[in-house]
Design an enzyme around this catalytic site. Structure first.
Site, PDB file in Angstrom:
ATOM      1  N   LYS A 182      44.043   3.702  29.480  1.00 38.26           N
ATOM      2  CA  LYS A 182      44.338   3.838  28.049  1.00 38.26           C
ATOM      3  C   LYS A 182      44.689   5.299  27.755  1.00 38.26           C
ATOM      4  O   LYS A 182      43.825   6.163  27.654  1.00 38.26           O
ATOM      5  CB  LYS A 182      43.144   3.422  27.184  1.00 38.26           C
ATOM      6  CG  LYS A 182      43.545   3.245  25.735  1.00 38.26           C
ATOM      7  CD  LYS A 182      42.491   3.670  24.750  1.00 38.26           C
ATOM      8  CE  LYS A 182      42.662   5.009  24.100  1.00 38.26           C
ATOM      9  NZ  LYS A 182      43.888   5.395  23.481  1.00 38.26           N
ATOM     10  N   GLY A 235      38.587  14.468  26.996  1.00 36.66           N
ATOM     11  CA  GLY A 235      38.867  14.581  25.565  1.00 36.66           C
ATOM     12  C   GLY A 235      37.823  15.464  24.916  1.00 36.66           C
ATOM     13  O   GLY A 235      37.187  16.289  25.580  1.00 36.66           O
ATOM     14  N   SER A 236      37.620  15.251  23.635  1.00 33.62           N
ATOM     15  CA  SER A 236      36.711  16.137  22.894  1.00 33.62           C
ATOM     16  C   SER A 236      35.253  15.842  23.236  1.00 33.62           C
ATOM     17  O   SER A 236      34.894  14.743  23.667  1.00 33.62           O
ATOM     18  CB  SER A 236      36.921  15.962  21.390  1.00 33.62           C
ATOM     19  OG  SER A 236      36.401  14.719  20.984  1.00 33.62           O
ATOM     20  N   VAL A 239      33.839  12.890  21.070  1.00 36.44           N
ATOM     21  CA  VAL A 239      34.170  11.536  21.545  1.00 36.44           C
ATOM     22  C   VAL A 239      33.479  11.267  22.883  1.00 36.44           C
ATOM     23  O   VAL A 239      32.995  10.160  23.133  1.00 36.44           O
ATOM     24  CB  VAL A 239      35.705  11.340  21.640  1.00 36.44           C
ATOM     25  CG1 VAL A 239      36.036   9.969  22.218  1.00 36.44           C
ATOM     26  CG2 VAL A 239      36.349  11.491  20.268  1.00 36.44           C
ATOM     27  N   GLY A 240      33.382  12.281  23.716  1.00 37.05           N
ATOM     28  CA  GLY A 240      32.690  12.124  25.003  1.00 37.05           C
ATOM     29  C   GLY A 240      31.253  11.664  24.819  1.00 37.05           C
ATOM     30  O   GLY A 240      30.741  10.834  25.576  1.00 37.05           O
ATOM     31  N   GLU A 257      34.977  14.913  30.852  1.00 40.47           N
ATOM     32  CA  GLU A 257      35.590  16.242  30.934  1.00 40.47           C
ATOM     33  C   GLU A 257      35.975  16.618  29.505  1.00 40.47           C
ATOM     34  O   GLU A 257      36.859  15.990  28.930  1.00 40.47           O
ATOM     35  CB  GLU A 257      36.824  16.127  31.847  1.00 40.47           C
ATOM     36  CG  GLU A 257      37.423  17.431  32.242  1.00 40.47           C
ATOM     37  CD  GLU A 257      36.387  18.378  32.765  1.00 40.47           C
ATOM     38  OE1 GLU A 257      35.659  18.012  33.700  1.00 40.47           O
ATOM     39  OE2 GLU A 257      36.275  19.487  32.207  1.00 40.47           O
ATOM     40  N   CYS A 291      42.137  22.606  27.819  1.00 43.53           N
ATOM     41  CA  CYS A 291      40.667  22.781  27.849  1.00 43.53           C
ATOM     42  C   CYS A 291      40.347  24.131  28.458  1.00 43.53           C
ATOM     43  O   CYS A 291      39.314  24.712  28.185  1.00 43.53           O
ATOM     44  CB  CYS A 291      39.970  21.742  28.705  1.00 43.53           C
ATOM     45  SG  CYS A 291      40.675  20.146  28.650  1.00 43.53           S
ATOM     46  N   GLU A 392      35.817  25.428  19.807  1.00 44.13           N
ATOM     47  CA  GLU A 392      37.127  25.165  20.405  1.00 44.13           C
ATOM     48  C   GLU A 392      38.140  24.863  19.305  1.00 44.13           C
ATOM     49  O   GLU A 392      37.915  23.988  18.473  1.00 44.13           O
ATOM     50  CB  GLU A 392      37.051  23.972  21.365  1.00 44.13           C
ATOM     51  CG  GLU A 392      38.347  23.736  22.095  1.00 44.13           C
ATOM     52  CD  GLU A 392      38.259  22.622  23.135  1.00 44.13           C
ATOM     53  OE1 GLU A 392      37.785  21.529  22.780  1.00 44.13           O
ATOM     54  OE2 GLU A 392      38.673  22.851  24.285  1.00 44.13           O
TER      55      GLU A 392
HETATM   56  C1  UN1 Z   1      43.232  20.906  30.754  1.00 45.42           C
HETATM   57  O1  UN1 Z   1      43.221  22.011  30.233  1.00 45.42           O
HETATM   58  O2  UN1 Z   1      42.959  19.905  30.090  1.00 45.42           O
HETATM   59  O3  UN1 Z   1      43.804  24.536  35.235  1.00 45.42           O
HETATM   60  C2  UN1 Z   1      43.599  20.732  32.169  1.00 45.42           C
HETATM   61  C3  UN1 Z   1      44.664  24.222  34.400  1.00 45.42           C
HETATM   62  C4  UN1 Z   1      45.462  22.966  34.631  1.00 45.42           C
HETATM   63  C5  UN1 Z   1      44.716  21.793  34.117  1.00 45.42           C
HETATM   64  C6  UN1 Z   1      44.244  21.952  32.718  1.00 45.42           C
HETATM   65  N1  UN1 Z   1      45.735  22.815  36.045  1.00 45.42           N
HETATM   66  O4  UN1 Z   1      44.883  24.900  33.399  1.00 45.42           O
END
Ligand code: UN1
Length: 504
Positions: A182, A235-236, A239-240, A257, A291, A392
């Protein structure tokens, strides 16, 4: 075929049990270009509970055959998929830039990351090593093997529309699981493209299933379905947490993650020109929507002014625009909602008393009228207690904080709820190693920004960023398999472990 052109915009289907199908509701949703909302990318299936159930049922049926296919044979399909991705890289990258805005160089990188992951994990098909170990008893053999779990729910974000699905789907399949995928509602086209590649590479019916659409109903049905044994979510953090709670009563394996508030620390012996390049790329690459984005920059007070004098003009001269234009260095935010979050945080920063030193405004005129554009923005003299230094934002906003020493920088660096990535710029190896040891994050860089992880090492974070699992590298195999320890007694008699001692 999954696409049919009815009106001006193509309609894209779900993929369930090897068939391209419409959502049972008959409803669709629009996917539009965030750099130009006048451009309709396509119509995608607005799935509901019934579609999710059909996909999980198909995946559960397919699992019974797929789990018995030898891993090296499963890997052959993945090798083929990797090669198709190589062949289509440019077209896939263009589709991705159109649907989510990041510049072409970066979407090429996103597809490349999926290629790298697919080749890397396919290689593991002949290396799914377990352990063999001497038994404590005579005529007895002891070993451990990896076993798959069943149907995996793969829930992915829009910022890495092909790379992140590949981190999850490819190891899940290699280990012998089947998946229901999804994707985020903002990037269904890249998800469609990825699944199409797997179909063409020869994934049997039901092994990979795609269900598009948004809202709680799909996520809730998917995570709560009794046949779903693993949930892998990026995701956030908010939500996680919901995903984790929903999966907990059935003790499902959940890999999360989530957010980050990553720091670049610049020491007084750093090469400042290198640090400036790192902060530009780490802070404003992907419009700050990683992220791993370097949303905090902590600078030693001795070089604070000098750094800002070099950094701020470079930020102000970044070229913002449509990611398909080769001169563009930073694309739009993904959506109106994300843009509003950025603007809200700019106001929060100003109200908290941080000094706005670059940017700070939405871009709305001329080429920007139909997109979600915002200036690259820098706050300076930020205090670690401010919300812009702690929360964030997921946008092009960097907070610069002064520090007095390495210890001070490490203390500021660790003083957030997240723990994904951190970096230090220094020429002193002792300083670098101390920082590497003391920053409590899942990823660490020396003389490079906080972004740019490679696929063959574990990826993930500590604290509110993750729940202890890692994706990428061989660590990904631990998410998508379970250990089974096997003892074979060929003595022909009952041997009681811990009670019968073997004769010497
Ligand atoms: C993400 O930021 O959600 O290391 C993943 C990195 C990328 C992956 C980022 N290879 O910035």
């Amino acid at each position: 075929m999954g696409t049919t052109t009815k009106t001006a915009a193509a309609t894209f289907s779900n993929y369930i049990d090897g068939a391209w199908t419409s959502a049972s509701s008959g409803e669709r949703f629009e996917n539009r270009n965030p750099a130009d909302t006048g451009e309709l990318i396509g119509l995608f299936q607005k799935s509901s509970r019934a579609d999710v159930n059909a996909a999980v049922d198909a995946a559960a049926r397919a699992y019974e055959r797929w789990r018995l296919v030898p891993a090296p044979r499963r890997a052959e399909i993945l090798f083929r998929a990797a090669q198709i991705l190589v062949d289509r890289k440019e077209a896939l990258a263009r589709d991705m830039t159109r649907e989510m805005g990041k510049i072409l160089d970066e979407t090429r990188g996103d597809v490349q990351e999926a290629i790298d992951m697919t080749y890397f994990i396919a290689g593991e098909g002949r290396r799914l090593y377990g352990q063999t170990t001497p038994s404590e008893l005579r005529d007895k053999f002891a070993m451990s093997v990896r076993q798959p779990l069943g149907v995996c729910a793969i829930i992915t974000p829009w910022n890495f529309p092909m790379a992140i699905p590949s981190w999850k789907i490819i190891p899940a399949l290699l280990c012998g699981n089947t998946v229901v995928f999804k994707p985020a509602t903002y990037t269904p086209l890249s998800a469609f493209n990825f699944v199409k590649v797997l179909e063409e590479a020869g994934a049997p019916n039901g092994v990979v299933n795609l269900v598009t659409g948004g809202g709680e109903e799909i996520g809730d049905t998917l995570v709560g379905h009794p046949e779903v044994k693993v949930v892998s979510f990026t995701g956030s953090t908010d939500v996680g947490r919901v995903v984790s709670e929903r999966a907990a009563p059935a003790f499902k394996k959940v890999h999360l993650e989530m957010g980050g508030k990553n720091v670049i620390m610049i020491m007084d012996d750093a090469k400042l020109d290198l640090a400036v390049e790192g902060c530009l790329w780490g802070g404003f690459g992907t419009t700050g929507q990683r992220c791993t984005a370097a949303s905090r920059v902590v600078v030693h007070e001795k070089v604070y002014r000098e750094f800002l004098d070099a950094f701020l003009p470079r930020v102000r001269s970044l070229k913002v625009g449509n990611g398909l234009d080769p001169v563009t260095q930073m694309g739009p935010s993904i959506s109106q909602g994300q843009l509003e979050t950025v603007m809200r945080y700019v106001k929060i920063g100003v109200d908290e008393g941080a000094k706005l030193a670059a940017g700070g405004h939405r871009l709305e005129s001329g080429p920007y009228t139909k997109g979600f554009f915002h200036e690259p923005t820098v706050f300076v003299d930020v205090d670690r207690a401010m919300r812009i230094a702690r929360e964030e934002i997921f946008g092009p906003v960097v907070s610069v904080l002064p520090c007095r020493s390495l210890d001070d920088a490490i203390s500021i660096g660790n003083d957030v709820i997240y723990g994904l990535s951190a970096s230090i710029y220094t020429q002193d190896i002792n300083t670098a190693f101390r920082a590497m040891r003391d920053l409590y994050t899942g990823v660490f860089y020396v003389n490079a920004p906080t972004i740019g992880a490679e696929v063959h090492l574990p990826f993930g974070g500590t604290k509110a960023t993750g729940n202890g699992h890692r994706e990428a590298g061989t660590a990904a195999l631990d998410v998508f398999s379970e250990w089974k320890s096997v003892y074979v007694d060929f003595s022909g008699k009952l041997q009681r472990a811990q009670i019968d001692a073997a004769e010497i």
